[in-house]
Design a protein around this motif. Structure first.
Motif, PDB file in Angstrom:
ATOM      1  N   GLU A 195       3.732   0.040   9.986  1.00 20.35           N
ATOM      2  CA  GLU A 195       4.132   0.341   8.612  1.00 20.35           C
ATOM      3  C   GLU A 195       5.637   0.511   8.480  1.00 20.35           C
ATOM      4  O   GLU A 195       6.223   0.111   7.474  1.00 20.35           O
ATOM      5  N   ARG A 196       6.257   1.110   9.486  1.00 17.50           N
ATOM      6  CA  ARG A 196       7.716   1.249   9.450  1.00 17.50           C
ATOM      7  C   ARG A 196       8.372  -0.109   9.673  1.00 17.50           C
ATOM      8  O   ARG A 196       9.362  -0.447   9.007  1.00 17.50           O
ATOM      9  N   ALA A 209       7.244  -2.982   8.852  1.00 22.63           N
ATOM     10  CA  ALA A 209       7.083  -3.795   7.646  1.00 22.63           C
ATOM     11  C   ALA A 209       7.857  -3.246   6.452  1.00 22.63           C
ATOM     12  O   ALA A 209       7.973  -3.920   5.418  1.00 22.63           O
ATOM     13  N   LYS A 236       6.968  -0.543   4.774  1.00 22.98           N
ATOM     14  CA  LYS A 236       6.052   0.093   3.837  1.00 22.98           C
ATOM     15  C   LYS A 236       6.226   1.614   3.812  1.00 22.98           C
ATOM     16  O   LYS A 236       5.882   2.261   2.823  1.00 22.98           O
ATOM     17  N   HIS A 237       6.731   2.147   4.917  1.00 18.01           N
ATOM     18  CA  HIS A 237       6.875   3.600   5.030  1.00 18.01           C
ATOM     19  C   HIS A 237       8.066   3.875   5.931  1.00 18.01           C
ATOM     20  O   HIS A 237       8.118   3.377   7.052  1.00 18.01           O
ATOM     21  N   THR A 273      11.847  -7.123   5.533  1.00 10.30           N
ATOM     22  CA  THR A 273      10.625  -6.356   5.343  1.00 10.30           C
ATOM     23  C   THR A 273       9.427  -7.296   5.478  1.00 10.30           C
ATOM     24  O   THR A 273       9.587  -8.524   5.528  1.00 10.30           O
ATOM     25  N   GLY A 274       8.251  -6.712   5.517  1.00 10.84           N
ATOM     26  CA  GLY A 274       7.035  -7.505   5.666  1.00 10.84           C
ATOM     27  C   GLY A 274       6.705  -7.763   7.126  1.00 10.84           C
ATOM     28  O   GLY A 274       7.469  -7.436   8.035  1.00 10.84           O
ATOM     29  N   GLU A 275       5.543  -8.323   7.313  1.00 12.99           N
ATOM     30  CA  GLU A 275       5.035  -8.550   8.657  1.00 12.99           C
ATOM     31  C   GLU A 275       5.486  -9.898   9.198  1.00 12.99           C
ATOM     32  O   GLU A 275       5.443 -10.142  10.380  1.00 12.99           O
TER      33      GLU A 275
END
Length: 274
Positions: free
Chosen positions: A174-175, A177, A179-180, A272-274
């Protein structure tokens, strides 16, 4: 292949230099308190923030200590380059790996992380003491292994394609990507980096070096790829770096400043993103 991890059962007879690096990121005083309340007899204590980082530096949250400070740490700990050195934390934590990497960077040749940590040695009946160890000072001259270290500029070259190899982000997905992001001012990851959460290495409170972990890593990183590992502050990247060394990754660096250092440059690109 570099043997990195030892179990209590693998500790052969003979003399080991012991280093206690228990620490808590939530309570920075907890490690020293634990050491004072009881540690393996003869073990010196190294503190993540006082000894294994230069907290006055601006190069990330747990910046690289200077060579001068590391030399003093090695000397007051009574270490020589050929000593057999065993490092323990509480098991399955990143702190012993941070110390392991700094010792390897200093040219120490026989350095190991104890899988079971402090409790494993206690269960095995190793004697305890509460007074601080006071080893005889050495005059060791580190044999610096600069090829193990990656600076921000080294990482920038990888991002731009002028440096070899790949970047590997050891943070949670999550970090990675974006997202957090609980700690750094910019969410995301260094452009082009792949992701392998370091916590996947831990099973039952200790590092798992079994075949399933090797397979999981190899799905992300080929055995012949040069790899530069980073995380948020350079601490949790250390166990992933250590595991890669243990399974035979040869061209391997640690970006000690890590993402917190990278985003301290307002012009540094982020994905960002996967």
């Amino acid at each position: 292949m570099t043997e990195v991890f030892k179990t209590v059962d693998e500790l052969s007879d003979g003399y080991w230099k012991l280093i206690d690096v228990r620490f808590s990121l939530q309570d920075p005083k907890a490690g020293k308190t634990a050491y004072e309340n009881g540690h393996i007899a003869g073990a010196v204590h190294w503190d993540l923030e006082k000894d294994l980082s230069d907290m006055d530096s601006k190069n990330g949250r747990h910046p690289m200590p200077s060579r001068e400070n590391l030399t003093e740490l090695f000397r007051r700990s009574g270490l020589m380059l050929d000593d057999r050195i065993l490092i323990y934390d509480n098991g399955g934590e990143p702190f012993a790996a941070r110390a392991w990497w700094l010792l390897r960077y200093g040219g120490f040749r026989q350095v190991y992380i104890l899988k079971e940590g402090y409790k494993g040695l206690v269960r095995a009946g190793y004697p305890l003491q509460t007074e601080a160890a006071a080893p005889e000072r050495s005059e060791v001259k580190p044999d610096w292994q600069g090829q193990l270290y990656a600076s921000r500029e080294d990482v920038r070259k990888v991002v731009e394609g002028s440096g070899e190899g790949i970047l590997l982000d050891a943070r949670a997905a999550e970090r990675y990507a974006g997202k957090h992001e609980p700690l750094d001012p910019v969410a995301g990851h260094i452009p082009g980096a792949r992701n392998f959460d370091w916590s996947r290495l831990v099973s039952g409170g200790q590092f798992n070096t079994g075949e399933e972990i090797v397979r999981a890593i190899r799905e992300v990183v080929a055995s012949d790829e040069p790899v530069t590992v980073y995380c948020g502050s350079g601490v949790t990247a250390a166990p992933l770096n250590a595991m890669l060394a243990h399974i035979g990754q040869e061209n391997l660096r640690l970006y000690v400043g890590s993402y917190s250092d990278w985003v301290s440059d307002p012009d540094a690109p982020v994905e960002t993103g996967e």
